[in-house]
Scaffold this active site. Structure first.
Site, PDB file in Angstrom:
ATOM      1  N   GLU A 152       0.943  -1.070   0.130  1.00  0.00           N
ATOM      2  CA  GLU A 152       0.318  -0.024  -0.163  1.00  0.00           C
ATOM      3  C   GLU A 152       0.733   1.431   0.210  1.00  0.00           C
ATOM      4  O   GLU A 152       1.806   1.260  -0.037  1.00  0.00           O
ATOM      5  CB  GLU A 152      -0.964   0.056   1.425  1.00  0.00           C
ATOM      6  CG  GLU A 152      -2.211  -1.225   1.327  1.00  0.00           C
ATOM      7  CD  GLU A 152      -3.138  -1.010   2.386  1.00  0.00           C
ATOM      8  OE1 GLU A 152      -4.022  -1.068   1.824  1.00  0.00           O
ATOM      9  OE2 GLU A 152      -2.931  -0.524   3.356  1.00  0.00           O
TER      10      GLU A 152
ATOM     11  N   CYS B 141       3.397   8.461   1.099  1.00  0.00           N
ATOM     12  CA  CYS B 141       3.932   7.257   2.097  1.00  0.00           C
ATOM     13  C   CYS B 141       4.474   6.213   1.147  1.00  0.00           C
ATOM     14  O   CYS B 141       3.273   5.558   0.639  1.00  0.00           O
ATOM     15  CB  CYS B 141       2.955   6.877   3.264  1.00  0.00           C
ATOM     16  SG  CYS B 141       3.698   5.624   4.399  1.00  0.00           S
TER      17      CYS B 141
ATOM     18  N   CYS C 110       7.107  -7.485   6.388  1.00  0.00           N
ATOM     19  CA  CYS C 110       8.144  -6.927   7.472  1.00  0.00           C
ATOM     20  C   CYS C 110       8.758  -7.785   8.137  1.00  0.00           C
ATOM     21  O   CYS C 110       8.051  -8.934   8.798  1.00  0.00           O
ATOM     22  CB  CYS C 110       7.880  -5.141   8.062  1.00  0.00           C
ATOM     23  SG  CYS C 110       9.393  -4.732   9.381  1.00  0.00           S
TER      24      CYS C 110
ATOM     25  N   CYS D 112       7.859  -5.375  15.211  1.00  0.00           N
ATOM     26  CA  CYS D 112       7.051  -4.728  15.871  1.00  0.00           C
ATOM     27  C   CYS D 112       6.240  -4.735  16.615  1.00  0.00           C
ATOM     28  O   CYS D 112       5.511  -5.135  15.858  1.00  0.00           O
ATOM     29  CB  CYS D 112       7.722  -3.363  15.302  1.00  0.00           C
ATOM     30  SG  CYS D 112       8.888  -2.902  15.012  1.00  0.00           S
TER      31      CYS D 112
ATOM     32  N   CYS E 288       2.741  -3.080  15.497  1.00  0.00           N
ATOM     33  CA  CYS E 288       2.350  -2.857  13.790  1.00  0.00           C
ATOM     34  C   CYS E 288       2.252  -4.496  13.737  1.00  0.00           C
ATOM     35  O   CYS E 288       2.336  -5.825  13.391  1.00  0.00           O
ATOM     36  CB  CYS E 288       3.933  -2.858  12.799  1.00  0.00           C
ATOM     37  SG  CYS E 288       4.026  -2.767  11.193  1.00  0.00           S
TER      38      CYS E 288
ATOM     39  N   CYS F  37       0.119   4.035   9.544  1.00  0.00           N
ATOM     40  CA  CYS F  37       0.816   3.014   9.921  1.00  0.00           C
ATOM     41  C   CYS F  37       0.987   2.703  10.835  1.00  0.00           C
ATOM     42  O   CYS F  37      -0.046   2.813  11.360  1.00  0.00           O
ATOM     43  CB  CYS F  37       2.187   4.852   9.902  1.00  0.00           C
ATOM     44  SG  CYS F  37       2.648   5.817   9.387  1.00  0.00           S
TER      45      CYS F  37
END
Length: 393
Positions: free
Chosen positions: A92, A105, A112, A116, A119, A345
């Protein structure tokens, strides 16, 4: 016959490609302008290129955008695109308009690997790195779509933040040519001060970025001590806070701005007490006897079930910010944008399962924190809210 995607090349790479075709460097500059400034993908329309070059390009190259799976526009003008990158993977990109800037962004990976706790992108796991062309294609599509959409001839996107899906510095070889294309006056002509790479703290790559292509740097800090950051940002176990802050100071010698932005996601009962704020002040003012020139960007957390986390109440966020500001540390609270399209985010993923028992562990941590603080009214998990920092870095 296999052809190459010209979005994969910065200007130097495109010049080398043209040389292999027997062409001079100035042809690469012309071609670069056609692709990035004029959004042209049809070589036959590049009228100031020699016909012989256009014929060579037709058999050796192409300009390949990413297919758009979905597009959602918020009532506040925020636009989110979901791009297909093949093999069932999607990434995205989000455009955030402001009165004095337009920020895009951009994602650097499908998924990923950092993981984290706050996230949801990290919770879905890692699939693969994006190519340079796939990174640049997000800007290529968005810039020229927006010019038509907004009926503007001038540049729409003034800022790019590498804060989408993925850890940019773990895809370094693709990232740097993409950054160089963004900065090149023959392409998008963005200022180094207005292109930001966000990292969870890949120390060796921070040093390399400073040498190879220094742009604004944002560091996902999220905790004032190693014990807590080990839990929230697992990469900290490899590169602890002291090493990370050393790297930040080394980077400042090359950076286009005289500060590092520290991003800090506010997590209810986890990292949001006045004592945490005081520890942060001690870190950035006294590290290595010199401190770190920085500003803090406090981020409202966007809850998702697998995290086991809740957003800090707004009064606590403001109190935290006041402790930092009163100590002379520049502090902002990130704006909430695009709530109605889930463009947040850390939220660029679908529903995820709690494979790490994070929900259980974080509930225990929150209960322990509550036992040592003044009681607070527990609040239900709130509706997801989209938050992007569209301020100039």
């Amino acid at each position: 016959m296999t052809t190459v995607n010209l979005l994969d090349f910065d200007l130097e790479g495109l010049a080398a490609f043209c040389e292999r075709l027997g062409e001079k460097r100035f042809r690469a500059t012309q071609l670069f302008r056609w692709i990035h400034q004029r959004s042209e993908s049809d070589f036959t329309r590049m009228t100031d290129l020699a016909k012989s070059l256009r014929e060579k390009l037709a058999t050796t190259a192409h300009v390949q955008a990413l297919p758009v799976l979905t597009q959602n526009e918020s009532a506040d003008g925020t636009i989110k695109w979901l791009f297909d990158v093949g093999d069932g993977n999607a990434v995205e990109a989000v455009f955030i308009p402001e009165d004095d800037r337009g920020t895009l962004c951009v994602s650097s990976q499908a998924g990923c690997a950092v993981g984290c706790r706050f996230c949801s992108t990290g919770h879905q796991g890692f699939s693969r790195n994006l190519s340079t062309g796939e990174i640049v294609a997000q800007l290529w599509f968005a810039e020229h779509f927006l010019r038509k959409h907004l009926k503007r001839d001038e540049r729409v996107i003034s800022n790019v933040v590498m804060m989408g899906m993925g850890e940019p510095l773990q895809n370094y070889s693709a990232l740097v040519p993409a950054l160089r294309t963004m900065l090149d006056d023959n392409a998008y002509g963005l200022s180094r001060r207005r292109v930001t790479v966000s990292t969870s703290g890949v120390v060796p790559m921070i040093d390399r970025l400073g040498a190879d292509c220094p742009v604004a740097l944002a560091v996902s800090l999220h905790a004032p001590n190693d014990a807590l950051r080990d839990d929230l940002v697992p990469l900290n176990r490899k590169y602890p806070i002291a090493e990370l802050l050393d790297a930040c100071n080394r980077y400042l010698a090359h950076a286009p701005r005289d500060f590092i932005t520290f991003e800090y996601c506010m997590l209810d009962g986890v990292n949001d007490t006045p004592e945490h704020a005081r520890q942060l002040i001690d870190l950035v003012k006294r590290h290595a006897g010199q401190g770190v020139s920085c500003k803090f960007n406090l981020i409202p957390f966007n809850p998702f079930p697998a995290s086991g986390l809740l957003r800090s109440p707004q009064p606590r966020v403001q109190a935290f910010a006041k402790v930092l500001s009163d100590a002379g540390v520049i502090t902002t609270v990130r704006k909430t944008r695009g709530d109605d399209i889930d463009a947040a985010c850390g939220q660029l993923a679908g529903d995820v399962k709690d494979r790490t028992r994070a929900a259980e562990r974080m509930a225990q941590r929150r209960a322990a924190a509550d036992s040592t603080l003044h009681p607070v009214v527990m609040h239900p998990a709130r509706k997801k809210a989209a938050t992007f920092d569209s301020q100039e870095r």
